[in-house]
Scaffold this active site. Structure first.
Site, mmCIF file in Angstrom:
data_model
loop_
_atom_site.group_PDB
_atom_site.id
_atom_site.type_symbol
_atom_site.label_atom_id
_atom_site.label_comp_id
_atom_site.label_asym_id
_atom_site.label_seq_id
_atom_site.Cartn_x
_atom_site.Cartn_y
_atom_site.Cartn_z
ATOM 1 N N GLU A 419 49.392 -3.542 29.521
ATOM 2 C CA GLU A 419 48.348 -4.562 29.353
ATOM 3 C C GLU A 419 47.870 -4.895 30.750
ATOM 4 O O GLU A 419 48.405 -5.779 31.425
ATOM 5 C CB GLU A 419 48.896 -5.778 28.612
ATOM 6 C CG GLU A 419 47.803 -6.719 28.169
ATOM 7 C CD GLU A 419 47.233 -7.545 29.309
ATOM 8 O OE1 GLU A 419 46.222 -7.100 29.932
ATOM 9 O OE2 GLU A 419 47.782 -8.609 29.587
ATOM 10 N N GLU A 428 40.809 -5.139 36.005
ATOM 11 C CA GLU A 428 42.104 -5.337 36.674
ATOM 12 C C GLU A 428 42.716 -3.977 36.983
ATOM 13 O O GLU A 428 43.915 -3.836 37.170
ATOM 14 C CB GLU A 428 43.015 -6.228 35.821
ATOM 15 C CG GLU A 428 42.487 -7.673 35.792
ATOM 16 C CD GLU A 428 43.351 -8.655 35.018
ATOM 17 O OE1 GLU A 428 44.462 -8.276 34.598
ATOM 18 O OE2 GLU A 428 42.901 -9.797 34.837
HETATM 19 C C1 LIG Z 1 48.181 -8.755 33.053
HETATM 20 S S1 LIG Z 1 49.821 -8.699 33.546
HETATM 21 C C2 LIG Z 1 50.640 -8.399 32.011
HETATM 22 C C3 LIG Z 1 52.097 -8.734 32.058
HETATM 23 C C4 LIG Z 1 52.820 -8.556 30.748
HETATM 24 N N1 LIG Z 1 52.853 -7.193 30.322
HETATM 25 C C5 LIG Z 1 52.229 -9.428 29.673
HETATM 26 O O1 LIG Z 1 51.529 -8.889 28.818
HETATM 27 O O2 LIG Z 1 52.451 -10.652 29.678
HETATM 28 C C6 LIG Z 1 49.861 -7.124 34.340
HETATM 29 C C7 LIG Z 1 51.159 -6.830 35.003
HETATM 30 O O3 LIG Z 1 51.107 -5.517 35.510
HETATM 31 C C8 LIG Z 1 51.684 -5.493 36.806
HETATM 32 N N2 LIG Z 1 51.103 -4.354 37.507
HETATM 33 C C9 LIG Z 1 49.812 -4.210 37.863
HETATM 34 N N3 LIG Z 1 49.627 -3.025 38.457
HETATM 35 C C10 LIG Z 1 50.830 -2.405 38.481
HETATM 36 C C11 LIG Z 1 51.267 -1.154 38.983
HETATM 37 N N4 LIG Z 1 50.428 -0.324 39.579
HETATM 38 N N5 LIG Z 1 52.553 -0.840 38.810
HETATM 39 C C12 LIG Z 1 53.412 -1.695 38.202
HETATM 40 N N6 LIG Z 1 53.043 -2.900 37.734
HETATM 41 C C13 LIG Z 1 51.772 -3.259 37.859
HETATM 42 C C14 LIG Z 1 51.339 -6.841 37.382
HETATM 43 O O4 LIG Z 1 52.211 -7.199 38.445
HETATM 44 C C15 LIG Z 1 51.494 -7.722 36.164
HETATM 45 O O5 LIG Z 1 52.812 -8.148 36.037
#
Ligand SMILES: C[S@@+](CC[C@H](N)C(=O)[O-])C[C@H]1O[C@@H](n2cnc3c(N)ncnc32)[C@H](O)[C@@H]1O
Length: 639
Positions: A419, A428
């Site tokens: 997500e 994002e």
């Molecule tokens: C919008 S949040 C969603 C968090 C969770 N899955 C939820 O639905 O509540 C996106 C998450 O992806 C992580 N994230 C973004 N890009 C990433 C990457 N390249 N590798 C690992 N994690 C990533 C961010 O740190 C964040 O915790």
């Protein structure tokens, strides 16, 4: 809300003594203030004797005591002053004297500390420029006293020869629109909207909702009488008032003329309408404080989100339920019932773990064995993930601290859950992240989401425009904002710009950049202040999430729409075409959007007049915005 509503009574006091009596009556009938003329006929008479000067303004005369209706500072708080309606700024003969009168009234009101004065808007376009010149001049000086421009919702056109009257839904709004355009979209030009007996249709009504409404004026002839003799409004007026009251305007009541109706009945009825609004649903309750509030879009890749931000996401009653459903169906489809095959589910960008918990719940419900990997690059969220493993998930989950684009996965996944979606779908950087993560998804593996699409629509909202302008920096118009729309008119149904499908970069989807041109036709004229952006996503088969207004996932509040502002609003006449142009661009360090808009009309040439084809029609340019955010200089999303 009902307790906060301020209701005033319209009075036509001609002298200070009369104003005192009316004010007492209004207060004892439960009104907070009165709307009254500031000056009277004695001033009008005296003004007629002022001869027009040869050059410059005439001497700025002081009022005589018998010319002013409001003459005491201790009443000032309880009076909204009406400017002299007879002071005609559009007539060359009277303009200078009229301006002098209005100016003196305004400075007198400011001197006393009157909260607001009201100036009537002309309903002929040709009369607006002189009014706008006066208003601009007045607004140069900072003042506590607000200026309210009163405009009727509709006007009446009388055909004298036929003896019939019809309702004009455009004239008043066009004049209002011209006035605020000539005033440079100044945030201090506020609207006192008069609720007229004839209401406009929904499209024209929506247009007023996007204006800076400060007061709602109830015309005399809208009142009906119920069986018990009390003044009430008809169904359509009631519904309109209820909607308008959500914007929390002040109210000015012109009492009707029903025998037996007392002054207090009118204000009691308006308060009753405010009190009996349907209670807010979960979404509306969540929305309090967010409406029209501009937020910078999150940067979850470049920044590490805070625990409080995850906490807000996790309250959503819809998003996680839909993800669980998607994983459940994917498991059912992938593994036959009774099989002891262990399915590998990888949650990439796991945050504090809600999608991990939901994936396990889906597996339990589907009675399929799973092994889950939770991959997260935020070191702080990683601590929470470890704790979740220790206290809840135990050996069913492996927690990994890594950027998914770099993680060296020990095995390949059957199902990849992510997500990483923003209000515009890809803002994002979901495509860029998943482009790196799909390496460890089996060739026949399932990606949840399987696709997402961005949508755009032109919007009108002087509120959002003035909010951006209030930052006082040109660059603030070069960046999108996440915002829960309230005082916004969404002019047409949104159209898709581009979509990303799993697998990324296949023959159909190509690269991760995008370019879209969308064309919208406007049913009625509007001033366009920018572009609204939305997204929807297919998680798995028919399990979807959407913030597109037509398919909105009811009850979901994880995402608000996105607003791409225009530096200079553009006017689009009824029937014109609005082209929006969008680009999604990237270099090795960042991704960004550029946007612009073009308004055109087409006029049929004589040759094409009786043909139904477009042959011979000419397209004419009405206006265009510059391309915003060129080179991603002002707004970008870090890779
Ligand atoms: C919008 S949040 C969603 C968090 C969770 N899955 C939820 O639905 O509540 C996106 C998450 O992806 C992580 N994230 C973004 N890009 C990433 C990457 N390249 N590798 C690992 N994690 C990533 C961010 O740190 C964040 O915790």
């Amino acid at each position: 809300m009902s307790d906060e509503i301020r209701i005033g009574l319209e009075v036509a006091a001609a002298s200070a003594a009369e104003l005192g009596v009316r004010l007492d009556e209004a207060k004892s009938a439960g009104y907070e203030f009165v709307a009254s003329p500031l000056t009277n006929a004695a001033l009008r008479q005296a003004t007629q004797t002022v001869s027009a000067p040869t050059f410059g303004l005439p001497e700025n005369r002081a009022f005589a005591l018998d010319q002013v209706v409001l003459d005491r500072v201790d009443w000032a708080d309880s009076v909204v002053g009406r400017h002299a309606a007879w002071a005609d700024l559009s007539d060359a003969q009277t303009r200078i004297a009229a301006e002098m009168v209005l100016q003196r009234e305004a400075t007198w009101a400011m001197h006393l500390g009157v909260p607001a004065t009201i100036l009537m808007l002309p309903t002929e376009l040709s009369r607006v420029p002189n009014v706008a010149r006066y208003v601009n001049n007045l607004l140069r000086s900072p003042s506590y006293t607000q200026l309210w421009i009163q405009a009727p919702m509709t006007t009446t056109i009388r055909d004298e020869t036929e003896g019939v009257a019809s309702c004009d839904e455009d004239a008043s709004w066009e004049c209002w629109n011209l006035l605020r355009t000539l005033c440079g979209h100044n945030a201090r030009v506020l609207l006192a909207l008069e609720l007229t007996a004839d209401l406009p249709d929904e499209g024209h009504l929506q247009r007023w909702f996007a204006e800076p409404l400060v007061a709602l004026v109830f015309a005399k002839d809208i009142w009906l009488r119920n069986a018990k003799g009390f003044p009430v409004l008809g169904k359509c007026h009631q519904a309109t008032v209820r909607r308008m009251l959500k914007r929390q305007p002040q109210v000015i009541v012109r009492a009707g003329t029903h025998p037996g109706a007392k002054l207090e009945h009118y204000q009691q009825y308006v308060r009753h309408l405010a009190r009996t609004q349907p209670p807010p649903n979960a979404c509306e309750a969540f929305a309090v404080g967010y409406q029209d509030y501009l937020q910078a879009p999150l940067q979850p890749l470049m920044d590490n989100l805070e625990s409080a931000t995850y906490q807000v996401f996790e309250q959503d009653p819809v998003k996680y339920a839909q993800y669980e459903k998607a994983v459940y169906h994917a498991l059912l489809d992938r593994v036959p019932a009774g099989s002891d095959v262990v399915t590998t589910v990888m949650v990439v960008g796991a945050g504090r773990g809600p999608l991990v918990t939901r994936s396990l719940a889906a597996a339990d419900k589907a009675q399929r064995a799973v092994r889950v990997y939770a991959v997260e690059k935020n070191p702080n969220a990683y601590v929470t993930l470890q704790r979740m493993k220790q206290t809840q998930w135990q050996d069913r989950v492996t927690v990994i601290w890594s950027d998914m684009r770099e993680w060296d996965a020990p095995i390949k996944a059957d199902i990849l859950v992510s997500e990483l979606l923003g209000s515009f779908g890809d803002n994002e950087l979901s495509p860029e992240c998943l482009d790196g993560a799909q390496r460890f998804l089996k060739p026949d593996g399932i990606s949840i989401p399987s696709s997402y699409t961005a949508y755009v629509a032109p919007l009108s909202s002087s509120k959002l425009y003035t909010e951006v302008a209030a930052f006082g920096q040109e660059a603030r118009f070069e960046t999108p904002y996440v915002v829960l729309f309230n005082a916004v008119h969404e002019l047409t149904a949104p159209q898709p710009t581009w979509s990303f499908h799993h697998p990324l970069r296949d023959a159909d989807t190509g690269d991760l950049i995008g370019n879209a041109k969308n064309v919208f036709t406007l049913a009625q004229s509007a001033t366009i202040h920018g572009i609204a952006g939305y997204f929807d996503t297919v998680l798995y088969k028919d399990v979807t999430l959407s913030i597109h207004p037509a398919t909105f996932s009811e009850g979901m509040f994880s995402w608000f729409p996105i607003y791409f502002p225009f530096k200079t609003p553009i006017y689009a006449p009824a029937g014109s075409k609005i082209e929006t142009h969008f680009w999604r661009l990237t270099d090795c360090k960042k991704t960004w959007y550029e946007w612009s808009s073009i308004v055109t009309t087409s006029d049929a040439s004589p040759e094409s007049a009786d043909s139904s084809s477009n042959a011979g029609s000419r397209t004419r340019l009405v206006g265009a915005t510059p391309i915003h955010n060129v080179g991603g200089v002002s707004s970008w999303i870090g890779l």
